[in-house]
Design a protein around this motif. Structure first.
Motif, PDB file in Angstrom:
ATOM      1  N   TYR A  13     -60.396 -24.814  38.752  1.00 47.35           N
ATOM      2  CA  TYR A  13     -60.704 -25.079  40.161  1.00 47.35           C
ATOM      3  C   TYR A  13     -60.066 -23.984  41.025  1.00 47.35           C
ATOM      4  CZ  TYR A  13     -61.715 -28.296  44.091  1.00 47.35           C
ATOM      5  OH  TYR A  13     -62.211 -28.887  45.228  1.00 47.35           O
ATOM      6  N   CYS A  14     -58.879 -23.532  40.629  1.00 43.79           N
ATOM      7  CA  CYS A  14     -58.195 -22.493  41.407  1.00 43.79           C
ATOM      8  C   CYS A  14     -58.986 -21.192  41.380  1.00 43.79           C
ATOM      9  CB  CYS A  14     -56.782 -22.268  40.886  1.00 43.79           C
ATOM     10  SG  CYS A  14     -56.685 -21.855  39.139  1.00 43.79           S
ATOM     11  N   GLU A  15     -59.627 -20.934  40.252  1.00 45.91           N
ATOM     12  CA  GLU A  15     -60.417 -19.712  40.140  1.00 45.91           C
ATOM     13  C   GLU A  15     -61.607 -19.769  41.104  1.00 45.91           C
ATOM     14  OE1 GLU A  15     -62.016 -18.794  36.190  1.00 45.91           O
ATOM     15  OE2 GLU A  15     -61.400 -16.727  36.510  1.00 45.91           O
ATOM     16  N   ALA A  16     -62.183 -20.958  41.251  1.00 52.67           N
ATOM     17  CA  ALA A  16     -63.304 -21.117  42.172  1.00 52.67           C
ATOM     18  C   ALA A  16     -62.830 -21.033  43.626  1.00 52.67           C
ATOM     19  CB  ALA A  16     -63.999 -22.453  41.932  1.00 52.67           C
ATOM     20  N   ALA A  17     -61.575 -21.418  43.861  1.00 50.99           N
ATOM     21  CA  ALA A  17     -61.080 -21.483  45.242  1.00 50.99           C
ATOM     22  C   ALA A  17     -60.575 -20.146  45.761  1.00 50.99           C
ATOM     23  CB  ALA A  17     -59.958 -22.513  45.332  1.00 50.99           C
ATOM     24  N   CYS A  18     -60.297 -19.200  44.877  1.00 56.71           N
ATOM     25  CA  CYS A  18     -59.697 -17.933  45.325  1.00 56.71           C
ATOM     26  C   CYS A  18     -60.739 -17.020  45.962  1.00 56.71           C
ATOM     27  CB  CYS A  18     -59.041 -17.212  44.154  1.00 56.71           C
ATOM     28  SG  CYS A  18     -58.444 -15.571  44.619  1.00 56.71           S
ATOM     29  N   PRO A  19     -60.545 -16.639  47.226  1.00 58.53           N
ATOM     30  CA  PRO A  19     -61.522 -15.786  47.892  1.00 58.53           C
ATOM     31  C   PRO A  19     -61.399 -14.315  47.485  1.00 58.53           C
ATOM     32  CG  PRO A  19     -60.051 -16.878  49.470  1.00 58.53           C
ATOM     33  CD  PRO A  19     -59.451 -17.032  48.121  1.00 58.53           C
ATOM     34  N   TYR A  20     -60.404 -13.984  46.667  1.00 62.94           N
ATOM     35  CA  TYR A  20     -60.196 -12.588  46.278  1.00 62.94           C
ATOM     36  C   TYR A  20     -60.401 -12.369  44.780  1.00 62.94           C
ATOM     37  CZ  TYR A  20     -58.181 -12.665  50.906  1.00 62.94           C
ATOM     38  OH  TYR A  20     -58.000 -12.838  52.255  1.00 62.94           O
ATOM     39  N   TRP A  21     -60.911 -13.375  44.098  1.00 59.01           N
ATOM     40  CA  TRP A  21     -61.177 -13.298  42.667  1.00 59.01           C
ATOM     41  C   TRP A  21     -59.946 -12.768  41.925  1.00 59.01           C
ATOM     42  CZ3 TRP A  21     -62.975  -9.712  38.615  1.00 59.01           C
ATOM     43  CH2 TRP A  21     -63.508 -10.416  37.524  1.00 59.01           C
ATOM     44  N   ALA A  22     -58.813 -13.407  42.150  1.00 59.97           N
ATOM     45  CA  ALA A  22     -57.559 -12.881  41.627  1.00 59.97           C
ATOM     46  C   ALA A  22     -57.072 -13.639  40.414  1.00 59.97           C
ATOM     47  CB  ALA A  22     -56.492 -12.924  42.707  1.00 59.97           C
ATOM     48  N   ARG A  23     -57.773 -14.688  40.031  1.00 58.12           N
ATOM     49  CA  ARG A  23     -57.268 -15.484  38.901  1.00 58.12           C
ATOM     50  C   ARG A  23     -58.094 -15.243  37.651  1.00 58.12           C
ATOM     51  NH1 ARG A  23     -54.015 -20.290  39.715  1.00 58.12           N
ATOM     52  NH2 ARG A  23     -52.720 -19.774  41.494  1.00 58.12           N
TER      53      ARG A  23
END
Lengths: 358, 402
Positions: A251-261
């Motif tokens: 879910y965190c990967e989907a939430a990151c606006p900078y594609w950092a995960r």
């Protein structure tokens, strides 16, 4: 004017705010009793702080202990009846069991953390033949890390990417990289137009280079969405992940606006001789499949007073890392004197990563 | 103990049947086993065996999960008229509707579990022993509403059926309040699932206030459409009589919901394409393709065509009341909404990536097999539940001592 914040308005404090409050309380408490840095810290008090940060009661710890003890007894019974043969195998199974039932990093006492680190070091020795030194160095007081990136100096060589992969023990099989380097045409600041997969000689005529990584947002959307609080912001501003607590929902990967995960889609592989032994519990220690990971501003280095690997490796001096709270830092000089900008500021995530040009 | 004999008799009623029934269950079991094998491959090697990657980190599993939440929520469209509005025409279908909700929810939970990188770590989510990031994470809200709805939908029919099994009328004071609760809860499960996606500013395609209402509209069309198909089969294969009125009323609900769904689609398309911004890139990719990438274009146009065709058919009274048109229209609508909520919603949300990169997605054989396996499991459970419900309702399943 202060921006309206839905979550704090309805009392849903973000974990960063929780963390800050908890730190404030902690500072007040320690200054009340004996003025901070001393060895007389009551271990019970430490528990209280940890549980307070996550609003948990002691019930949780007792329940966990019960489950762990039962399971360990079961495992011991199983291992005695099956007789693994090799001692190492049995030891590994025991370590795995203890690791499986350990708590979230933030809920552990210092003793539990030390025990876990000891187990993880041994596990690495058994599995990879390399015994690393895993640190649990805490955030330094009066420190808030930030990063500045000079787009007129960067030539797109990519040394930073290489250094990052080596430093952080990233999976070589899937070629995982935290840093993404975009070749941008002069006159455009639209990532959509940038190319991250260039293979030609650099620097290319009429282009500039823009590196991205985790921007360690002050208001990170990734930590809010995590269903199990496996990811949070440390007091020095670094957003970290407890790899062993992550359930891998992405879910965190989907939430990151900078594609950092990044996610470990398979069991990560690092050749034994390439493993970086200087590790941090929340940073570059070896991960397993099914968990998230990310750039931590090289927590293993920076908390020891070193520069992040990417900043050290950059041959052009385009990368500046430093303490925002230190008025004499080079970073602060840049923030005060250069024309700086950040990506997607409209989202209100407040990245601690600035771009500028000479 | 009456309850133990109820369980025993129910199992007997659910498992005894003619050749066709056993063939149907056999085929479902086969698919379940194939799906289970595929899942062991995925567990062994990791999620790398799926078609997902860091760019498209949710795929077929979460797509199906999103759709099935709608299917589960749709039971409310039978419960509300039957118990809240006292419309007797629905009484024969309502228990079957709740059976559908239970099986859909079990499928939802399965899809979420197979999507986890560390399913063995799910105990971290359990209150007390783990940490529940509530109320911050929408995912924890989803866990609560899904499990709560499952509990409600297991308890109500179990109570009603058990009472009838014992030969007494179920006490309205017990189950009617639960029915009311389930009505609100059903709206809740689908809204929370929509908010799970709509709350992410990183994904402008989902970050829309219309997402929640549109989820509800499509659910209230797709769910009852499946119910009509299921009731059609039940009517044909068993002696359980479902009045034509029930079909007509349900078809009416479907029609209105499908019309509203199309209206909202139109309003979304207007917003995306009248003044296209960078936030419209995902929609552009989905409907027309972007920079030569167009894997989803055939999907979405198929989905929309099915939706439009079905909605038009259902809109005409004469066609809607004729089973020759009604059943195909329901099937088309069901498929159309499945595409729209799956490949047409979850996947394009990830394309282009927040940094503007375009990576396309197509599910791997592992994902396809696991998906088919879970659907088979759902249908398997649904069949069992329906058989018990019908046996009790028809009076074939009664406690001999009462």
């Amino acid at each position: 004017m202060k921006k309206f914040n839905f979550r704090s308005f309805f009392g849903f404090e973000s974990s960063a705010t929780n963390e800050l409050n908890y730190l404030k309380n902690k500072a007040e408490k320690s200054s009340d009793s004996c003025g901070g840095n001393c060895s007389c810290e009551d271990p019970k008090d430490e528990n209280a702080i940890d549980t307070g940060a996550l609003n948990k009661t002691v019930n949780r710890r007792e329940a966990l202990k019960f489950i762990r003890n039962t399971a360990t007894a079961g495992a011991a019974l199983a291992s005695s009846s099956f007789s693994f043969g090799k001692e190492e195998k049995a030891e590994r199974a025991g370590i795995k069991m203890d690791e499986y039932f350990k708590s979230n990093y933030r809920l552990m006492t210092d003793k539990e953390r030390e025990a876990s680190i000891e187990r993880l070091e041994r596990l690495s020795e058994i599995d990879h033949g390399v015994r690393p030194e895993i640190k649990g160095t805490k955030a330094q007081p009066n420190t808030l890390y930030g990063y500045a990136f000079n787009i007129s100096k960067c030539q797109g060589y990519g040394d930073c990417i290489e250094a990052c992969v080596e430093e952080n023990n990233q999976d070589r099989k899937t070629n995982m990289q935290y840093i993404r380097m975009f070749e941008m045409e002069n006159g455009h600041l639209d990532l959509e137009e940038g190319k991250a997969d260039y293979t030609h000689m650099v620097p290319a005529e009429g282009h500039f280079y823009l590196g991205t990584q985790c921007f360690q947002c002050a208001n990170p959307p990734c930590t809010t969405v995590c269903p199990v609080q496996a990811t949070w912001q440390e007091p020095d501003g670094i957003v970290v992940i407890d790899y062993d607590w992550c359930v891998g929902c992405r879910y965190c990967e989907a939430a990151c606006p900078y594609w950092a995960r990044r996610f470990n889609w398979n069991e990560p592989e690092v050749p034994a001789k390439e493993i970086n032994k200087e590790q941090h519990y929340l940073g570059n220690r070896l991960r397993t499949k099914g968990t998230m990971e990310k750039c931590t501003f090289c927590i293993s280095r920076t908390r020891e007073g070193l520069q992040p690997a990417c900043a050290e490796a950059c041959p052009t001096g385009a990368r500046t890392f430093g303490n925002i709270l230190d008025p004499d830092s080079e970073l602060n000089y840049i923030l005060k004197n250069k024309k700086v900008f950040r990506l997607k500021e409209d989202l209100g995530t407040e990245p601690k990563f600035w771009y500028y040009m000479d | 103990m009456h309850f133990l004999s109820f369980i025993k008799d129910s199992l007997a009623a659910a498992t005894k049947g003619n050749k066709n029934f056993h063939l149907w269950m056999g085929v479902l079991s086969l698919f379940m086993m194939i799906g289970f094998y595929a899942y062991t491959v995925q567990l062994d090697e990791g999620l790398i065996t799926t078609g997902m990657n860091d760019h498209i980190s949710w795929g077929l599993y979460i797509s199906n999960f999103t759709f099935l939440v709608g299917l589960a929520a749709a039971a409310v469209m039978l419960v509300m008229p039957a118990y809240v509005l006292h419309d007797v025409d629905f009484s024969k279908a309502v228990l079957i509707g709740e059976g559908l909700a239970v099986s859909a929810l079990i499928m939802c939970l399965c899809f979420v579990t197979v999507d986890m990188g560390g399913p063995q770590n799910l105990w971290h989510m359990m209150p007390i022993v783990g940490i529940f990031n509530w109320p911050q994470s929408m995912l924890t809200w989803d866990v609560i509403v899904l499990n709560g709805y499952l509990a409600i939908n297991v308890c109500i029919p179990a109570y009603i059926l058990y009472s009838k099994y014992c030969g007494r009328e179920p006490n309205k004071k017990i189950y009617v309040p639960l029915m009311y609760l389930s009505v609100f809860w059903a709206v809740g499960i689908h809204l929370v699932t929509a908010f799970l996606l709509a709350g992410l500013p990183a994904r402008p395609f989902w970050n829309s206030s219309l997402l929640g209402p549109r989820f509800l509209a499509s659910a209230f069309a797709g769910g009852p459409a499946f119910m009509i198909l299921a009731l059609g089969v039940i009517r044909k294969c068993t002696t359980y009589d479902i009045p034509a009125k029930t079909f007509n009323k349900m078809a009416m609900i479907i029609t209105v919901a499908a019309q509203i769904n199309l209206l909202m689609l139109g309003s979304e398309l207007f917003k995306e394409f009248y003044t296209p911004t960078h936030h419209s890139l995902s929609a552009q990719y989905l409907f027309f393709g972007l920079h030569g990438h167009n894997a989803l274009v055939p999907w979405i146009w198929t989905g929309i065509s099915l939706n439009i065709l079905a909605t038009i058919t259902l809109t005409f009274h004469k066609l809607r009341r004729n089973p020759v048109f009604l059943y195909p229209a329901c099937l088309l609508l069901f498929l159309g909404i499945w595409i729209e909520k799956g490949m047409g919603l979850i996947v394009p949300g990830f394309i282009p990536s927040p940094l503007g990169e375009i990576v396309e997605y197509s599910p791997s054989w592992v994902e396809l097999c696991v998906t088919v396996g879970i659907w088979s499991l759902g249908l398997f459970i649904f069949t069992l539940l329906v058989r018990v419900a019908i046996a009790v309702e028809q009076g074939n399943l009664r406690n001999p001592q009462t």
